[in-house]
Design an enzyme around this catalytic site. Structure first.
Site, PDB file in Angstrom:
ATOM      1  N   ASP A 195       7.275   0.140   2.743  1.00  0.00           N
ATOM      2  CA  ASP A 195       6.896  -1.230   2.431  1.00  0.00           C
ATOM      3  C   ASP A 195       7.798  -1.831   1.350  1.00  0.00           C
ATOM      4  O   ASP A 195       7.323  -2.341   0.346  1.00  0.00           O
ATOM      5  CB  ASP A 195       5.416  -1.201   1.971  1.00  0.00           C
ATOM      6  CG  ASP A 195       4.847  -2.578   1.698  1.00  0.00           C
ATOM      7  OD1 ASP A 195       5.286  -3.536   2.353  1.00  0.00           O
ATOM      8  OD2 ASP A 195       3.966  -2.674   0.814  1.00  0.00           O
ATOM      9  N   GLU A 445       3.274   9.472   0.162  1.00  0.00           N
ATOM     10  CA  GLU A 445       2.383   9.241   1.303  1.00  0.00           C
ATOM     11  C   GLU A 445       2.883   9.805   2.631  1.00  0.00           C
ATOM     12  O   GLU A 445       2.902   9.103   3.644  1.00  0.00           O
ATOM     13  CB  GLU A 445       2.079   7.749   1.452  1.00  0.00           C
ATOM     14  CG  GLU A 445       1.327   7.173   0.273  1.00  0.00           C
ATOM     15  CD  GLU A 445       0.708   5.801   0.558  1.00  0.00           C
ATOM     16  OE1 GLU A 445       1.121   5.159   1.527  1.00  0.00           O
ATOM     17  OE2 GLU A 445      -0.196   5.409  -0.191  1.00  0.00           O
ATOM     18  N   TYR A 500      -6.869   2.482  -2.177  1.00  0.00           N
ATOM     19  CA  TYR A 500      -6.985   1.023  -2.109  1.00  0.00           C
ATOM     20  C   TYR A 500      -8.393   0.572  -1.746  1.00  0.00           C
ATOM     21  O   TYR A 500      -8.566  -0.360  -0.980  1.00  0.00           O
ATOM     22  CB  TYR A 500      -5.945   0.484  -1.122  1.00  0.00           C
ATOM     23  CG  TYR A 500      -4.541   0.535  -1.698  1.00  0.00           C
ATOM     24  CD1 TYR A 500      -4.080  -0.500  -2.503  1.00  0.00           C
ATOM     25  CD2 TYR A 500      -3.693   1.613  -1.469  1.00  0.00           C
ATOM     26  CE1 TYR A 500      -2.802  -0.471  -3.054  1.00  0.00           C
ATOM     27  CE2 TYR A 500      -2.420   1.655  -2.017  1.00  0.00           C
ATOM     28  CZ  TYR A 500      -1.983   0.609  -2.805  1.00  0.00           C
ATOM     29  OH  TYR A 500      -0.726   0.640  -3.357  1.00  0.00           O
ATOM     30  N   GLU A 536      -1.317   4.929  -7.280  1.00  0.00           N
ATOM     31  CA  GLU A 536      -1.308   3.556  -6.763  1.00  0.00           C
ATOM     32  C   GLU A 536      -2.736   3.079  -6.598  1.00  0.00           C
ATOM     33  O   GLU A 536      -3.558   3.759  -5.967  1.00  0.00           O
ATOM     34  CB  GLU A 536      -0.620   3.458  -5.390  1.00  0.00           C
ATOM     35  CG  GLU A 536       0.877   3.562  -5.424  1.00  0.00           C
ATOM     36  CD  GLU A 536       1.524   3.337  -4.048  1.00  0.00           C
ATOM     37  OE1 GLU A 536       0.939   2.607  -3.212  1.00  0.00           O
ATOM     38  OE2 GLU A 536       2.605   3.895  -3.825  1.00  0.00           O
TER      39      GLU A 536
HETATM   40  C1  BDP Z   1       1.217   2.297  -0.382  1.00  0.00           C
HETATM   41  C2  BDP Z   1       2.697   2.555  -0.444  1.00  0.00           C
HETATM   42  C3  BDP Z   1       3.451   1.421  -1.109  1.00  0.00           C
HETATM   43  C4  BDP Z   1       2.965   0.090  -0.556  1.00  0.00           C
HETATM   44  C5  BDP Z   1       1.485  -0.046  -0.868  1.00  0.00           C
HETATM   45  C6  BDP Z   1       0.896  -1.379  -0.382  1.00  0.00           C
HETATM   46  O1  BDP Z   1       2.953   3.762  -1.112  1.00  0.00           O
HETATM   47  O2  BDP Z   1       4.811   1.576  -0.922  1.00  0.00           O
HETATM   48  O3  BDP Z   1       3.690  -0.991  -1.047  1.00  0.00           O
HETATM   49  O4  BDP Z   1       0.810   0.973  -0.202  1.00  0.00           O
HETATM   50  O5  BDP Z   1       0.436  -1.430   0.751  1.00  0.00           O
HETATM   51  O6  BDP Z   1       0.712   2.889   0.738  1.00  0.00           O
HETATM   52  O7  BDP Z   1       0.948  -2.338  -1.136  1.00  0.00           O
END
Ligand code: BDP
Length: 625
Positions: A195, A445, A500, A536
């Protein structure tokens, strides 16, 4: 977390790249990465600035020997910079294949009798260097340096034509991986699972440097602490048999320890440690001598510190450390991934302002200047390879792409694994002496829940530990690979998780997100009992968008989302850190999930704070007390 190209596995044919065969690599099998420097025995000329630039649209540059004459072009491109966003030309921005950079270079007249090298800090993703008509170097891997000894091709005081061909193609056997689709009309499109925009070109400096024939070729330093003394264990390689002399000076220039011999340990009494937020650097000078005369002198900044994972703790100098900070990108307007010292300074200023003590080099090694800056400013780095996007299951997503196994002869295979191993070797060879680097991340990932993951990763973890037994090793786990389905986490020292909840899952429902996140994290804690870092968590946020409701994309939602995460983190004993995704908004490939890139930045792409920046600042500056 979601790949953004709609049909990543559509019709495609694989082509071989014209440059990749029969090219001698310098020093086969040995990765040596000492950064060029100016010293009493070495000189250095930066080749940054404007170079002639030409896109190889017909894939004919090599057969037509473009390197053998001045490039026929009116375009010029700056080095360092990615080339994609410079020109008002979509066909250059989206070009898939080779581009050529060229300039003339004069060798300083005082260099007679020295060895002369060209060093390319990064050619993304593959580079070939020509001096005059001679091909002198070839390298695959877009984020680590390579060089060529060009002594036989040049003369002191003389000029030569330097051409660098750079290829941006990604295949199932490159790191990171990708696929190239070729339309009936021959149009080529690069697809990839990661991404961030596939910026290409010469995004870091190019150097011409001199060094003596009998020289220091590599230095490895590891440090330890013994009471109030610091122990600096060193190993020096020289190009030919030579005596080695070591001295270590403190920051005031006073010699605090000496040694001789190719390997040994120097004891520094009353050592001042390198600490997060309080960097202290000694300078180690390694000299090569023949018959008592110094032939070469190389100096290396050294920070004395220890790192250890014990139970559920991450210890720096024996003290539990809690990571605050970000996953970052090398990304800025116009330059793309071009290294920029103004952004470097400003980004570190913003990190200090916000109370960040660390970052991850997501998702590739950053410019060496960034690592040196982190050394000098006491910022802790999780140093990552470019192994991102090793996860094809995401391709089966809502747009109906064909679901493929990630690990198979047609996808990530043995050659991919070899490329990955090489990326690990080069990362460690380049960054092993940085005190700021406290952990290696060998992949972001990957499909760690898919069959074949363990066979693929186990040898890579073994290799990483062989190359550097002194640092913890991690990989970054994707949300779909839960503590129940993940097949590789036990191989690693620290659990780095990307989650997330409240964004891709439980979107807009922070109450549900809070429960799911907590259950997920407790599962990891109970199963492994190792330290956990959230590497993240983040929510796309359009700066300036506001709402009184918990509406995704607003600044208020980003703040509430982070607060929810923090409430959970603070309840989990194994938690040793939080790195928000992302430091700043960044460019990605186009797709319906992205509006001019990924907007999970706490700062905008031009580094203005969103509301979340102030919220994080208040949390992180009080955690630090
Ligand atoms: C994660 C990835 C990252 C993406 C992020 C996203 O590691 O590179 O930019 O999600 O979706 O899975 O913002």
């Amino acid at each position: 977390m979601f790949h953004l190209s709609l049909f990543p596995f559509g019709n495609r044919s694989h082509e071989s790249t014209p440059h990749s065969r029969h090219v001698p690599h310098r020093r086969v099998g040995k990765v040596i990465m000492l950064k060029p420097q100016s010293s009493p025995t070495r000189e250095l000329v930066a080749l940054d600035g404007l170079w002639a630039f030409k896109v190889d649209r017909q894939r004919s540059g090599e057969s037509e020997r473009w390197f053998a004459a001045p490039l026929e072009t009116t375009l010029e491109a700056p080095v360092p910079a990615s080339y994609n966003d410079l020109f008002v030309d979509e066909s250059i921005r989206g070009h898939v294949g080779w581009v050529y950079y060229q300039r003339t270079v004069r060798v300083p007249r005082g260099w007679a009798g020295e060895r002369v090298f060209v060093r390319v800090e990064a050619a993304t993703h593959e580079g070939v260097v020509y001096v005059g008509d001679a091909r002198v170097a070839h390298h695959v891997g877009g984020y680590t340096p390579f060089e060529a000894d060009i002594t036989e091709q040049v003369t002191a005081g003389g000029e030569f034509r330097l051409t660098i061909a750079v290829n941006n193609e990604l295949t199932n056997e490159t790191i990171p991986p990708g696929t190239i689709e070729v339309d009936a009309d021959g149009t080529r499109r690069q697809r990839y699972m990661h991404d961030f925009y596939n910026y290409a070109g010469l995004a870091r400096s190019v150097w011409l440097y001199s060094a003596p024939a009998v020289r220091v070729d590599d230095i490895t330093v590891t440090t330890d602490v013994d009471g109030s003394a610091g122990l600096v264990a060193y190993a020096v390689e020289t190009t030919v048999d030579a005596d080695v002399r070591i001295s270590i000076r403190d920051a005031s220039g006073k010699v605090v320890g000496t040694a001789s011999g190719a390997a040994g340990t120097v004891r520094i009494d009353d050592v001042t440690l390198w600490q997060p937020g309080a960097a202290y650097l000694y300078t180690l000078v390694a000299e090569a001598l023949v018959d008592g005369a110094v032939t070469d002198s190389y100096s290396l900044p050294v920070g004395v510190r220890t790192v250890e994972v014990r139970g559920m703790q991450f210890l720096i100098n024996g003290t539990p450390f809690y990571f605050t900070g970000f996953g970052k990108h090398e990304d800025s307007p116009v330059r793309g991934k071009g290294h920029d010292t103004a952004y470097l300074v400003h980004d570190f200023q913003l990190m200090e302002w916000i109370g960040a003590n660390s970052f991850r080099t997501s998702h590739y090694p950053y410019a060496e200047e960034v690592m040196e800056f982190a050394d000098r400013h006491g910022i802790v780095v999780i140093d990552e390879t470019p192994a991102v996007g090793l996860n094809l299951s995401m391709g089966g997503g809502i747009f109906g792409g064909v679901k493929q196994s990630t690990f198979s002869p047609e996808t990530a295979n043995e050659r991919t694994q070899q490329a990955h191993a090489q990326a690990i070797r080069e990362l460690i060879a380049r960054d092993k002496n940085h005190p700021s680097v406290l952990m290696w991340s060998i992949s972001n990932e990957p499909a760690s829940n898919e069959q074949g993951a363990r066979e693929y990763f186990e040898p890579l973890v073994t290799l990483t530990r062989e190359l550097d037994p002194s640092r913890p090793v991690t990989f970054v786990n994707v949300m779909f690979a839960s503590h129940e389905s993940d097949l590789i986490a036990d191989l690693f020292d620290v659990m780095c998780l990307n989650r997330y909840y409240g964004w891709y899952v439980d979107t807009g429902d922070l109450a549900a997100a809070e429960k799911h996140l907590e259950a997920d994290l407790l599962g990891w804690q109970e199963k492994y009992g190792r330290p956990i870092i959230m590497t993240e968590y983040g929510a796309d946020t359009q700066a300036g968008l506001h709402s009184v409701f918990a509406a995704p994309w607003t600044e208020e939602y980003q703040v509430a989302y982070l607060e929810m995460n923090h409430r959970v983190f603070d309840r989990i004993e194994a938690f040793v850190g939080e790195q928000v995704w992302n430091f700043a908004d960044f460019q990605t490939s186009a797709g319906v999930f992205r509006v001019d890139g990924n907007k999970k930045g706490v700062f905008t792409r031009d580094r203005r704070p969103k509301a979340a920046a102030h919220a994080l600042r208040s949390r992180w500056t009080s955690l630090a007390k």
